[in-house]
Design a protein around this motif. Structure first.
Motif, PDB file in Angstrom:
ATOM      1  N   THR A  69      -0.200   3.683 -23.215  1.00  0.00           N
ATOM      2  CA  THR A  69      -0.558   2.682 -24.222  1.00  0.00           C
ATOM      3  C   THR A  69      -1.718   3.154 -25.086  1.00  0.00           C
ATOM      4  N   SER A  70      -2.030   2.354 -26.109  1.00  0.00           N
ATOM      5  CA  SER A  70      -3.157   2.636 -26.993  1.00  0.00           C
ATOM      6  C   SER A  70      -4.484   2.585 -26.242  1.00  0.00           C
ATOM      7  N   LYS A  71      -4.470   1.997 -25.040  1.00  0.00           N
ATOM      8  CA  LYS A  71      -5.682   1.936 -24.211  1.00  0.00           C
ATOM      9  C   LYS A  71      -5.699   3.067 -23.184  1.00  0.00           C
ATOM     10  N   ASN A  72      -4.784   4.017 -23.364  1.00  0.00           N
ATOM     11  CA  ASN A  72      -4.666   5.161 -22.461  1.00  0.00           C
ATOM     12  C   ASN A  72      -4.243   4.758 -21.051  1.00  0.00           C
ATOM     13  N   GLU A  73      -3.516   3.671 -20.941  1.00  0.00           N
ATOM     14  CA  GLU A  73      -2.964   3.237 -19.658  1.00  0.00           C
ATOM     15  C   GLU A  73      -1.607   3.913 -19.451  1.00  0.00           C
ATOM     16  N   ILE A  74      -1.334   4.288 -18.223  1.00  0.00           N
ATOM     17  CA  ILE A  74      -0.043   4.881 -17.880  1.00  0.00           C
ATOM     18  C   ILE A  74       0.823   3.781 -17.263  1.00  0.00           C
ATOM     19  N   ILE A  75       1.986   3.574 -17.845  1.00  0.00           N
ATOM     20  CA  ILE A  75       2.859   2.473 -17.435  1.00  0.00           C
ATOM     21  C   ILE A  75       4.207   3.022 -16.987  1.00  0.00           C
ATOM     22  N   ASN A  76       4.710   2.481 -15.885  1.00  0.00           N
ATOM     23  CA  ASN A  76       6.078   2.798 -15.449  1.00  0.00           C
ATOM     24  C   ASN A  76       6.819   1.485 -15.205  1.00  0.00           C
ATOM     25  N   SER A  91       7.143   1.205  -4.673  1.00  0.00           N
ATOM     26  CA  SER A  91       6.274   1.052  -5.830  1.00  0.00           C
ATOM     27  C   SER A  91       4.922   1.721  -5.613  1.00  0.00           C
ATOM     28  N   LEU A  92       4.372   1.583  -4.407  1.00  0.00           N
ATOM     29  CA  LEU A  92       3.102   2.250  -4.093  1.00  0.00           C
ATOM     30  C   LEU A  92       3.246   3.764  -4.184  1.00  0.00           C
ATOM     31  N   TYR A  93       4.390   4.266  -3.728  1.00  0.00           N
ATOM     32  CA  TYR A  93       4.627   5.710  -3.771  1.00  0.00           C
ATOM     33  C   TYR A  93       4.682   6.201  -5.211  1.00  0.00           C
ATOM     34  N   TYR A  94       5.465   5.523  -6.058  1.00  0.00           N
ATOM     35  CA  TYR A  94       5.590   5.952  -7.449  1.00  0.00           C
ATOM     36  C   TYR A  94       4.263   5.793  -8.182  1.00  0.00           C
ATOM     37  N   TRP A  95       3.537   4.701  -7.862  1.00  0.00           N
ATOM     38  CA  TRP A  95       2.231   4.531  -8.481  1.00  0.00           C
ATOM     39  C   TRP A  95       1.315   5.708  -8.131  1.00  0.00           C
ATOM     40  N   SER A  96       1.284   6.080  -6.839  1.00  0.00           N
ATOM     41  CA  SER A  96       0.396   7.170  -6.400  1.00  0.00           C
ATOM     42  C   SER A  96       0.780   8.493  -7.063  1.00  0.00           C
ATOM     43  N   LYS A  97       2.094   8.718  -7.275  1.00  0.00           N
ATOM     44  CA  LYS A  97       2.543   9.945  -7.940  1.00  0.00           C
ATOM     45  C   LYS A  97       2.068   9.972  -9.390  1.00  0.00           C
ATOM     46  N   LEU A  98       2.211   8.843 -10.078  1.00  0.00           N
ATOM     47  CA  LEU A  98       1.770   8.770 -11.471  1.00  0.00           C
ATOM     48  C   LEU A  98       0.263   8.978 -11.579  1.00  0.00           C
ATOM     49  N   TYR A  99      -0.470   8.425 -10.633  1.00  0.00           N
ATOM     50  CA  TYR A  99      -1.927   8.531 -10.639  1.00  0.00           C
ATOM     51  C   TYR A  99      -2.360   9.974 -10.364  1.00  0.00           C
ATOM     52  N   GLU A 100      -1.738  10.571  -9.353  1.00  0.00           N
ATOM     53  CA  GLU A 100      -2.111  11.926  -8.934  1.00  0.00           C
ATOM     54  C   GLU A 100      -1.728  12.975  -9.975  1.00  0.00           C
ATOM     55  N   LEU A 112      -9.098  10.223 -14.433  1.00  0.00           N
ATOM     56  CA  LEU A 112      -7.972   9.389 -14.041  1.00  0.00           C
ATOM     57  C   LEU A 112      -7.965   8.066 -14.809  1.00  0.00           C
ATOM     58  N   CYS A 113      -6.787   7.709 -15.322  1.00  0.00           N
ATOM     59  CA  CYS A 113      -6.639   6.496 -16.139  1.00  0.00           C
ATOM     60  C   CYS A 113      -5.979   5.373 -15.353  1.00  0.00           C
ATOM     61  N   ARG A 114      -6.166   4.192 -15.859  1.00  0.00           N
ATOM     62  CA  ARG A 114      -5.509   3.007 -15.286  1.00  0.00           C
ATOM     63  C   ARG A 114      -4.002   3.236 -15.261  1.00  0.00           C
ATOM     64  N   THR A 115      -3.399   2.942 -14.115  1.00  0.00           N
ATOM     65  CA  THR A 115      -1.972   3.192 -13.920  1.00  0.00           C
ATOM     66  C   THR A 115      -1.297   1.901 -13.446  1.00  0.00           C
ATOM     67  N   VAL A 116      -0.198   1.545 -14.094  1.00  0.00           N
ATOM     68  CA  VAL A 116       0.466   0.272 -13.825  1.00  0.00           C
ATOM     69  C   VAL A 116       1.951   0.508 -13.564  1.00  0.00           C
ATOM     70  N   CYS A 117       2.463  -0.085 -12.493  1.00  0.00           N
ATOM     71  CA  CYS A 117       3.905  -0.081 -12.214  1.00  0.00           C
ATOM     72  C   CYS A 117       4.432  -1.500 -12.360  1.00  0.00           C
ATOM     73  N   ILE A 118       5.513  -1.641 -13.105  1.00  0.00           N
ATOM     74  CA  ILE A 118       6.154  -2.945 -13.295  1.00  0.00           C
ATOM     75  C   ILE A 118       7.564  -2.862 -12.723  1.00  0.00           C
ATOM     76  N   ASN A 119       7.834  -3.684 -11.736  1.00  0.00           N
ATOM     77  CA  ASN A 119       9.142  -3.720 -11.087  1.00  0.00           C
ATOM     78  C   ASN A 119       9.875  -4.985 -11.512  1.00  0.00           C
ATOM     79  N   ILE A 120      11.012  -4.830 -12.159  1.00  0.00           N
ATOM     80  CA  ILE A 120      11.841  -5.970 -12.548  1.00  0.00           C
ATOM     81  C   ILE A 120      12.996  -6.046 -11.554  1.00  0.00           C
ATOM     82  N   LEU A 121      13.089  -7.152 -10.836  1.00  0.00           N
ATOM     83  CA  LEU A 121      14.055  -7.284  -9.752  1.00  0.00           C
ATOM     84  C   LEU A 121      15.074  -8.375 -10.066  1.00  0.00           C
ATOM     85  N   ASP A 122      16.340  -8.063  -9.864  1.00  0.00           N
ATOM     86  CA  ASP A 122      17.395  -9.064 -10.048  1.00  0.00           C
ATOM     87  C   ASP A 122      17.715  -9.732  -8.711  1.00  0.00           C
ATOM     88  N   PHE A 123      16.710  -9.932  -7.901  1.00  0.00           N
ATOM     89  CA  PHE A 123      16.853 -10.601  -6.595  1.00  0.00           C
ATOM     90  C   PHE A 123      15.489 -11.138  -6.198  1.00  0.00           C
TER      91      PHE A 123
END
Length: 287
Positions: A69-76, A91-100, A112-123
């Motif tokens: 993002t424009s705030k230098n946040e990493i989003i997945n 989600s914790l695993y993917y977050w840690s990979k993005l962070y590392e 290291l920048c702020r890292t955010v994972c968003i999980n959209i679930l159809d359940f």
């Protein structure tokens, strides 16, 4: 004959709509609706825009959306149709990979920048009634926040309550989730008149739905996902059968133990279905 719109919950379509450089405003609107920052995100750089055909055909591949993002946040952003009972760990695993992966050898930790994972679930997954939950690291007793560098969101589509199409104001996040749930609903049709990003997303969905090549790729991906869901369902069924058989065997062993003092081994074998050797072993262990 009028064609039905493609399902925006299929990750191939979701990525085409929310992960395209052609209309970044759609992703920006969605992220602002989810994260609700004090100062809105104004720009995004979408990282993985390509969709390789091998990924489309691979039922275990992930077609997620990655952006800075424009705030230098990493989003997945990842969308899931089937409950694999491991979304928190995953989600914790993917977050840690993005962070590392932000650091190269010799880099300082303050890079290291702020890292955010968003999980959209159809359940339904989490044990509450809210369709949107966001988590950060906090102190256990005081609830004091340690940092906002880690943030994980879960959006559970089935938990969104039915929206009255006559409602004057619909929360933007509710609007996006309604778009994913039913892009042809009256609520979405109404939102198209006032929200240009939702209208843009609907237009792109319509374009994809009318494009022969895109539809062909969509159906390949849909089949791959169905195959994955079927494989998971079969694994669950086998696991349940195995659990039942194990439970029945444990019950037979307990019955055999209780009969050892009153019946002979051959009779116990007939009554429990256990072999004579198994009952002899149980008798030795009981001594």
């Amino acid at each position: 004959m009028e064609r039905r719109l493609l399902n925006p919950k299929i990750d191939f379509v979701f990525k085409k709509i929310f992960g395209s450089e052609k209309h970044p405003g759609v992703l920006i609107s969605f992220l602002n609706a989810v994260l609700k920052p004090k100062n809105n995100i104004t720009d995004v750089e979408i990282k993985n825009t390509d969709i390789d055909k091998s990924y489309i055909e691979d039922k275990f591949s992930r077609l997620d959306v990655k952006a800075v993002t424009s705030k230098n946040e990493i989003i997945n952003i990842e969308i899931q149709l089937k409950n694999e009972y491991n979304m928190i760990q995953r989600s914790l695993y993917y977050w840690s990979k993005l962070y590392e992966e932000q650091l190269e050898e010799g880099d300082r930790y303050d890079k290291l920048c702020r890292t955010v994972c968003i999980n959209i679930l159809d359940f339904k997954y989490l044990k509450n009634d809210r369709f949107h939950n966001g988590y950060r690291l906090k102190e256990i007793e005081t609830n004091e926040e340690l940092t906002d560098l880690e943030e994980i969101h879960f959006i559970e589509i089935p938990k969104l309550k039915k929206i009255n199409s006559e409602k004057d104001i619909v929360d933007v996040l509710e609007g996006w989730v309604e778009f994913l749930r039913d892009p042809e609903s009256e609520v979405v049709r109404k939102l198209e008149m006032t929200n240009k990003e939702i209208r843009e997303a609907k237009d792109e969905l319509y374009r994809l739905s009318m494009d022969e090549k895109e539809r062909a790729l969509y159906f390949i991906r849909e089949k791959s996902i169905r195959d994955e869901i079927s494989a998971l369902a079969n694994a669950e069924e086998k696991g349940m059968e195995k659990g039942i058989k194990k439970g029945e065997r444990n019950k037979a062993i307990e019955i055999a133990k209780s009969l050892l003092d009153v019946l002979d081994i051959e009779t116990i074998s007939i009554k429990t279905g256990l072999s004579i050797k198994e009952i002899e072993d149980i008798a030795v262990m009981k001594k």
